[in-house]
Design an enzyme around this catalytic site. Structure first.
Site, PDB file in Angstrom:
ATOM      1  N   SER A  60       6.968   5.061 -36.163  1.00 26.98           N
ATOM      2  CA  SER A  60       6.561   5.192 -37.566  1.00 26.98           C
ATOM      3  C   SER A  60       7.639   5.812 -38.443  1.00 26.98           C
ATOM      4  O   SER A  60       7.716   5.535 -39.638  1.00 26.98           O
ATOM      5  CB  SER A  60       5.283   6.031 -37.645  1.00 26.98           C
ATOM      6  OG  SER A  60       4.231   5.351 -36.995  1.00 26.98           O
ATOM      7  N   HIS A 127       5.904  17.829 -33.870  1.00 25.38           N
ATOM      8  CA  HIS A 127       6.542  16.528 -34.165  1.00 25.38           C
ATOM      9  C   HIS A 127       5.635  15.664 -35.039  1.00 25.38           C
ATOM     10  O   HIS A 127       6.065  15.052 -36.007  1.00 25.38           O
ATOM     11  CB  HIS A 127       6.829  15.839 -32.825  1.00 25.38           C
ATOM     12  CG  HIS A 127       7.900  14.819 -32.905  1.00 25.38           C
ATOM     13  ND1 HIS A 127       7.747  13.553 -32.405  1.00 25.38           N
ATOM     14  CD2 HIS A 127       9.154  14.869 -33.423  1.00 25.38           C
ATOM     15  CE1 HIS A 127       8.850  12.868 -32.617  1.00 25.38           C
ATOM     16  NE2 HIS A 127       9.721  13.643 -33.225  1.00 25.38           N
TER      17      HIS A 127
HETATM   18  N1  LIG Z   1       5.082  10.167 -31.365  1.00 29.14           N
HETATM   19  C1  LIG Z   1       5.043   9.003 -32.114  1.00 29.14           C
HETATM   20  C2  LIG Z   1       6.201   8.428 -32.641  1.00 29.14           C
HETATM   21  N2  LIG Z   1       7.398   9.002 -32.409  1.00 29.14           N
HETATM   22  C3  LIG Z   1       8.653   8.276 -32.570  1.00 29.14           C
HETATM   23  C4  LIG Z   1       9.172   8.352 -34.010  1.00 29.14           C
HETATM   24  O1  LIG Z   1       8.344   7.638 -34.909  1.00 29.14           O
HETATM   25  C5  LIG Z   1      10.590   7.770 -34.070  1.00 29.14           C
HETATM   26  O2  LIG Z   1      10.551   6.423 -33.662  1.00 29.14           O
HETATM   27  C6  LIG Z   1      11.561   8.523 -33.206  1.00 29.14           C
HETATM   28  O3  LIG Z   1      11.502   9.915 -33.517  1.00 29.14           O
HETATM   29  C7  LIG Z   1      13.015   8.030 -33.408  1.00 29.14           C
HETATM   30  O4  LIG Z   1      13.401   8.155 -34.760  1.00 29.14           O
HETATM   31  N3  LIG Z   1       6.121   7.320 -33.408  1.00 29.14           N
HETATM   32  C8  LIG Z   1       4.898   6.720 -33.665  1.00 29.14           C
HETATM   33  O5  LIG Z   1       4.842   5.695 -34.375  1.00 29.14           O
HETATM   34  N4  LIG Z   1       3.754   7.269 -33.148  1.00 29.14           N
HETATM   35  C9  LIG Z   1       3.781   8.394 -32.382  1.00 29.14           C
HETATM   36  O6  LIG Z   1       2.704   8.883 -31.944  1.00 29.14           O
HETATM   37  C1  LIG Z   2       3.392  11.970 -33.077  1.00 29.23           C
HETATM   38  C2  LIG Z   2       4.321  12.450 -32.043  1.00 29.23           C
HETATM   39  O1  LIG Z   2       5.500  12.522 -32.239  1.00 29.23           O
HETATM   40  C3  LIG Z   2       3.744  12.995 -30.772  1.00 29.23           C
HETATM   41  O2  LIG Z   2       3.044  11.950 -30.140  1.00 29.23           O
HETATM   42  C4  LIG Z   2       4.830  13.525 -29.838  1.00 29.23           C
HETATM   43  O3  LIG Z   2       4.151  14.270 -28.837  1.00 29.23           O
HETATM   44  P1  LIG Z   2       4.637  15.775 -28.535  1.00 29.23           P
HETATM   45  O4  LIG Z   2       4.380  16.582 -29.796  1.00 29.23           O
HETATM   46  O5  LIG Z   2       3.792  16.255 -27.377  1.00 29.23           O
HETATM   47  O6  LIG Z   2       6.114  15.711 -28.202  1.00 29.23           O
END
Ligand SMILES: Nc1c(NC[C@H](O)[C@H](O)[C@H](O)CO)[nH]c(=O)[nH]c1=O
Ligand SMILES: CC(=O)[C@@H](O)COP(=O)(O)O
Length: 203
Positions: A60, A127
């Site tokens: 995202s 995060h």
């Molecule tokens: N944890 C989730 C992510 N994390 C990845 C980030 O969106 C991004 O792709 C990464 O940090 C590299 O820039 N993305 C989601 O769509 N949903 C999640 O739950």
């Molecule tokens: C939305 C996120 O980035 C999340 O799913 C990542 O999980 P965590 O906070 O346990 O590293």
């Protein structure tokens, strides 16, 4: 729990719209269900399959940048097509008509709206909060800067169950509602509204 979404304003015709969809690949099974809801509703509102462009990004966090680039690309296509049409028209050959017929099968105009689809599920760190905030503000900036409506199709769920319910695929039928349907409706309404408002008229 009653359905919370916004009722559709009125019967709208999406047959002349070009819609972009940018989706993240994180939580793919939930994303797929949401995209199915988007596709079904766009078709129900008359948007032609050949006028829908789909692109995916890793997560995202990449949605705002990809939406911005896709909108810019669609505007470049418009310029290119118009240049070609103008050039052919000036030679007053029937090629101009052939080109118009060819482009009439699929629009090469700028996107009338873009739907950004993502599923963020809270983990054990901050995060989630940082991405959710950045993506929300980023997508808002893209639509205001570009003048193209960007629909916020990002689930920010505290649990996986919340996300499943909002994609219409949880085991609790009563709570299921596919939000992709609402995002598609919003895209068509905002696209048509933007066409009218840009022309100095109102829906
Ligand atoms: N944890 C989730 C992510 N994390 C990845 C980030 O969106 C991004 O792709 C990464 O940090 C590299 O820039 N993305 C989601 O769509 N949903 C999640 O739950
Ligand atoms: C939305 C996120 O980035 C999340 O799913 C990542 O999980 P965590 O906070 O346990 O590293």
């Amino acid at each position: 729990m009653g359905f919370k979404g916004a009722p559709q304003a009125k019967q709208l015709d999406g047959s002349n719209l070009r819609i972009g969809i940018v989706h993240a690949r994180w939580n793919q099974s939930i994303i797929s269900a949401l995209l199915e809801g988007v596709d079904t509703q766009l078709a129900k509102m008359g948007v032609r399959k050949e006028n829908i462009v789909v692109q995916s990004v890793p997560g995202s966090f990449e949605l705002p940048f990809a939406c911005s680039k896709m909108i810019a690309a669609s505007k470049t296509q418009t310029n290119t097509t118009m240049t070609a049409t103008d050039l052919l028209a000036s030679s007053s050959t029937n090629l101009a008509e052939d080109l118009k017929k060819a482009s009439s099968t699929s629009l090469s105009t700028a996107f009338d709206a873009v739907i950004a689809v993502g599923v963020l599920i809270k983990g054990s760190t901050m995060h989630f909060e940082y991405i959710s905030d950045a993506v929300t503000k980023g997508l808002m900036r893209v639509q205001l800067d570009s003048g193209v409506p960007v629909i916020f199709g990002v689930l920010t769920a505290l649990t996986e169950e919340q996300a499943l319910e909002r994609a219409g695929i949880s085991s609790n039928e009563e709570k299921n509602h596919n939000h992709g349907i609402d995002w598609a409706s919003a895209a068509v309404e905002m696209a048509l509204g933007t066409q009218e408002w840009t022309a100095g008229r109102f829906l």
